[in-house]
Motif scaffolding. Structure first.
Motif, PDB file in Angstrom:
ATOM      1  N   THR A   1      49.340 103.285  76.818  1.00 52.64           N
ATOM      2  CA  THR A   1      50.016 104.310  77.498  1.00 52.64           C
ATOM      3  C   THR A   1      49.139 104.138  79.131  1.00 52.64           C
ATOM      4  OG1 THR A   1      48.361 105.879  76.875  1.00 52.64           O
ATOM      5  CG2 THR A   1      50.269 106.099  75.847  1.00 52.64           C
ATOM      6  N   ARG A   2      48.000 103.503  79.072  1.00 59.26           N
ATOM      7  CA  ARG A   2      47.496 103.314  80.535  1.00 59.26           C
ATOM      8  C   ARG A   2      48.353 101.862  81.142  1.00 59.26           C
ATOM      9  NH1 ARG A   2      40.875 104.301  79.886  1.00 59.26           N
ATOM     10  NH2 ARG A   2      41.043 106.632  80.165  1.00 59.26           N
ATOM     11  N   ALA A   3      48.482 101.183  80.092  1.00 59.54           N
ATOM     12  CA  ALA A   3      49.178  99.753  80.721  1.00 59.54           C
ATOM     13  C   ALA A   3      50.494 100.144  81.155  1.00 59.54           C
ATOM     14  CB  ALA A   3      49.033  98.638  79.597  1.00 59.54           C
ATOM     15  N   ALA A   4      51.374 100.999  80.315  1.00 58.07           N
ATOM     16  CA  ALA A   4      52.852 101.105  80.602  1.00 58.07           C
ATOM     17  C   ALA A   4      52.694 101.974  81.867  1.00 58.07           C
ATOM     18  CB  ALA A   4      53.279 102.108  79.270  1.00 58.07           C
ATOM     19  N   LYS A   5      51.657 103.166  81.939  1.00 62.90           N
ATOM     20  CA  LYS A   5      51.944 104.020  83.190  1.00 62.90           C
ATOM     21  C   LYS A   5      51.799 103.307  84.464  1.00 62.90           C
ATOM     22  CE  LYS A   5      51.163 108.240  80.567  1.00 62.90           C
ATOM     23  NZ  LYS A   5      50.434 109.353  80.568  1.00 62.90           N
TER      24      LYS A   5
ATOM     25  N   THR B   1      59.692  91.941  67.482  1.00 60.81           N
ATOM     26  CA  THR B   1      58.955  91.320  66.762  1.00 60.81           C
ATOM     27  C   THR B   1      57.702  91.122  67.714  1.00 60.81           C
ATOM     28  OG1 THR B   1      60.692  90.171  65.438  1.00 60.81           O
ATOM     29  CG2 THR B   1      58.547  88.968  65.589  1.00 60.81           C
ATOM     30  N   LEU B   2      56.326  91.562  67.330  1.00 62.74           N
ATOM     31  CA  LEU B   2      55.046  91.410  67.844  1.00 62.74           C
ATOM     32  C   LEU B   2      54.057  90.775  67.164  1.00 62.74           C
ATOM     33  CD1 LEU B   2      56.161  94.824  68.615  1.00 62.74           C
ATOM     34  CD2 LEU B   2      55.164  93.911  70.702  1.00 62.74           C
ATOM     35  N   LYS B   3      52.996  90.686  67.808  1.00 64.70           N
ATOM     36  CA  LYS B   3      51.796  90.266  67.050  1.00 64.70           C
ATOM     37  C   LYS B   3      50.978  91.146  66.691  1.00 64.70           C
ATOM     38  CE  LYS B   3      53.062  85.711  67.708  1.00 64.70           C
ATOM     39  NZ  LYS B   3      53.600  84.924  66.791  1.00 64.70           N
ATOM     40  N   GLN B   4      50.072  91.010  65.887  1.00 62.91           N
ATOM     41  CA  GLN B   4      48.921  91.935  65.577  1.00 62.91           C
ATOM     42  C   GLN B   4      47.849  91.373  66.310  1.00 62.91           C
ATOM     43  OE1 GLN B   4      48.485  91.801  61.201  1.00 62.91           O
ATOM     44  NE2 GLN B   4      49.640  93.768  61.140  1.00 62.91           N
ATOM     45  N   LYS B   5      47.035  92.632  66.720  1.00 63.15           N
ATOM     46  CA  LYS B   5      45.843  92.598  67.494  1.00 63.15           C
ATOM     47  C   LYS B   5      46.020  91.614  68.774  1.00 63.15           C
ATOM     48  CE  LYS B   5      42.367  92.599  63.929  1.00 63.15           C
ATOM     49  NZ  LYS B   5      41.308  91.904  63.241  1.00 63.15           N
ATOM     50  N   MET B   6      47.234  92.341  69.608  1.00 59.71           N
ATOM     51  CA  MET B   6      47.444  91.869  71.005  1.00 59.71           C
ATOM     52  C   MET B   6      46.747  92.890  71.872  1.00 59.71           C
ATOM     53  SD  MET B   6      51.798  91.642  70.324  1.00 59.71           S
ATOM     54  CE  MET B   6      51.858  90.601  72.105  1.00 59.71           C
ATOM     55  N   SER B   7      46.652  92.273  73.027  1.00 56.01           N
ATOM     56  CA  SER B   7      46.280  93.166  74.253  1.00 56.01           C
ATOM     57  C   SER B   7      47.367  94.117  74.604  1.00 56.01           C
ATOM     58  CB  SER B   7      45.834  92.490  75.202  1.00 56.01           C
ATOM     59  OG  SER B   7      47.055  91.826  76.050  1.00 56.01           O
ATOM     60  N   ALA B   8      47.008  95.276  74.984  1.00 54.90           N
ATOM     61  CA  ALA B   8      48.110  96.189  75.657  1.00 54.90           C
ATOM     62  C   ALA B   8      49.236  95.701  76.517  1.00 54.90           C
ATOM     63  CB  ALA B   8      47.423  97.576  75.947  1.00 54.90           C
ATOM     64  N   ALA B   9      48.646  95.081  77.279  1.00 52.58           N
ATOM     65  CA  ALA B   9      49.518  94.350  78.330  1.00 52.58           C
ATOM     66  C   ALA B   9      50.649  93.396  77.750  1.00 52.58           C
ATOM     67  CB  ALA B   9      48.413  93.598  79.404  1.00 52.58           C
ATOM     68  N   ALA B  10      49.914  92.568  76.979  1.00 52.63           N
ATOM     69  CA  ALA B  10      50.776  91.682  76.151  1.00 52.63           C
ATOM     70  C   ALA B  10      51.734  92.190  75.304  1.00 52.63           C
ATOM     71  CB  ALA B  10      50.113  90.544  75.313  1.00 52.63           C
TER      72      ALA B  10
END
Length: 436
Positions: A120-124, A139-148
């Motif tokens: 939420t901090r990255a999005a805001k 389709t995403l990855k596991q253990k991604m950074s919030a920004a990624a």
């Protein structure tokens, strides 16, 4: 002689004994009052109290200001976050209307990001993220950074979803499902017919999903089936009608809930724009109240499985229960799947005595209760259409509206494909501009 030491009630100070008077005061004389306070002393005490209170306030304010300043210097607590682009694949669905907190919870639940706070901090903190995350399955990855994770979610090209436009008919939706899921043509329609009991349709729909396939964007995963999508659409439609207490309102308007759904579908197919929808709904209710045929071209279009502005005189004689030129009352089913605005118009129609309407040109729909005024509006509609056509295409041709003179009319319905229920086109159709 009486011994006062042993006679109850006589000992001075004993309960009931006579009160001992102080020496030097005659019996019955008033007792002396205590000395009055010194006014100077009272003023000095009050001043001291106020001074102390002022000092407490000043020093308290200084202390609070200092505390607030110190708190402002502290950095917000660090949020747990992964580093890098992550590994492996996982699919996360974002439903329509989901907020950042809901999306963040789904990401944490699927092991994509380490904490909701980090996402939420990255999005805001990203201007690009505001209102950019579209419904669908990502389709995403596991253990991604919030920004990624955010970078993938803000790109609409990554959203795997099926969007159903407002007003689409059932056969259009079935075709879209087949295409989205890479199924053979006709698969979704067959599923809707053979598994209608699994869709959650109300009993009065009699197994027909038309009108209850709510237009919205639906998430699609690798395991999504045609029935899955149809069930989501029916469930969403039920919620939309429930939020307006549509069943209660329908009774007030003299309709069943199914009748209200049908009216909403006609409003969707007839109105030129959302601003006119409530007026179109009122025309329909007014004509029903007078037992007048609705004479809506959109219902003939539905019977013929097409979409056009032109309805000929021959077509108004079409042998179909959806021909509202011939048959009074509502058609047997909805003629499409209405969106939110059309539902609201059917639930809360505008106030007016209108019995006719025609879209003379885009953005110019005219409503009237006068047959003569309607005829003039129809003539202007025909003139506008004729100006756009070649002389050979329009010479000597009549129109349904000009002949019948009672078509409430509206604009083009959503683009469609063949296959809607109803009769086939009548022989001898006269081409030419029509009234809607």
């Amino acid at each position: 002689m009486t011994d006062q030491d042993f006679t109850p009630g006589l000992t001075p100070g004993h309960l009931g004994a006579p009160v001992m008077e102080p020496e030097g005061r005659a019996p019955g004389a008033p007792r002396p009052r205590p000395d009055a306070p010194d006014p100077h002393r009272r003023r000095n005490g009050l001043a001291c109290g106020l001074t102390a209170l002022a000092l407490v306030t000043v020093f308290g304010g200084i202390g609070m200001t200092g505390y607030t300043w110190l708190q402002g210097q502290k950095k917000p607590p660090a949020a747990a976050d992964y580093a890098g682009a992550g590994t492996g694949d996982v699919q996360v669905s974002v439903p329509e209307g989901a907020g950042l907190t809901q999306i963040a919870s789904a990401l944490v639940r699927n092991g994509v990001v380490a904490s909701s706070l980090a996402f939420t901090r990255a999005a805001k903190g990203s201007a690009a993220a505001a209102g950019r995350i579209q419904p669908g399955t990502y389709t995403l990855k596991q253990k991604m950074s919030a920004a990624a994770a955010l970078a993938i979610l803000v790109d609409p090209a990554n959203a795997n979803g099926l969007t159903i436009p407002e007003g689409w008919r059932g056969n259009q939706i079935y075709a879209a499902i087949d295409k989205k899921l890479n199924l053979p043509d006709g698969t979704a329609q067959k599923a809707a017919q053979e598994q209608a009991g699994e869709l959650g349709l109300p009993e009065f729909a009699k197994g027909s999903p038309e009108g209850y396939l709510f237009p919205a964007t639906y998430s699609v995963t690798d395991g999504t089936t045609a029935v899955d999508l149809l069930k989501q659409m029916v469930e969403r439609a039920g919620k939309e009608f429930a939020r307006d207490d549509a069943d209660v309102v329908a009774q007030t308007l003299g309709q069943s809930l199914y009748g209200l759904v049908t009216i909403a579908s006609m409003v969707q197919g007839e109105a030129d724009n959302t601003e006119d929808m409530a007026k179109v709904a009122r025309v329909i209710y007014n004509r029903l109240a007078k037992n007048m045929p609705l004479q809506l071209d959109s219902t003939i279009n539905y019977a013929l499985g097409r979409s056009t502005l032109n309805t000929t005189v021959t077509e108004t004689k079409l042998d179909s229960p959806y021909n509202t030129y011939l048959h009074a009352g509502l058609p047997p089913t909805p003629i499409g799947n209405p969106g939110r605005q059309a539902i609201m118009a059917a639930v809360d129609p505008a106030q007016g005595d209108w019995l006719y309407f025609v879209t003379v040109k885009p953005g110019d729909t005219r409503f009237t209760d006068s047959f003569e005024v309607q005829q003039r509006n129809v003539a202007e509609f025909n003139a506008n259409n004729a100006a756009k056509s070649s002389a050979s295409a329009v010479a000597g041709q009549g129109t349904a509206g000009a002949s019948a003179g009672v078509s409430p009319g509206a604009s083009a319905s959503p683009a469609g494909s063949p296959g809607a229920p109803g009769s086939t086109p009548a022989e001898g159709q006269e081409p030419g501009p029509g009234v809607h």
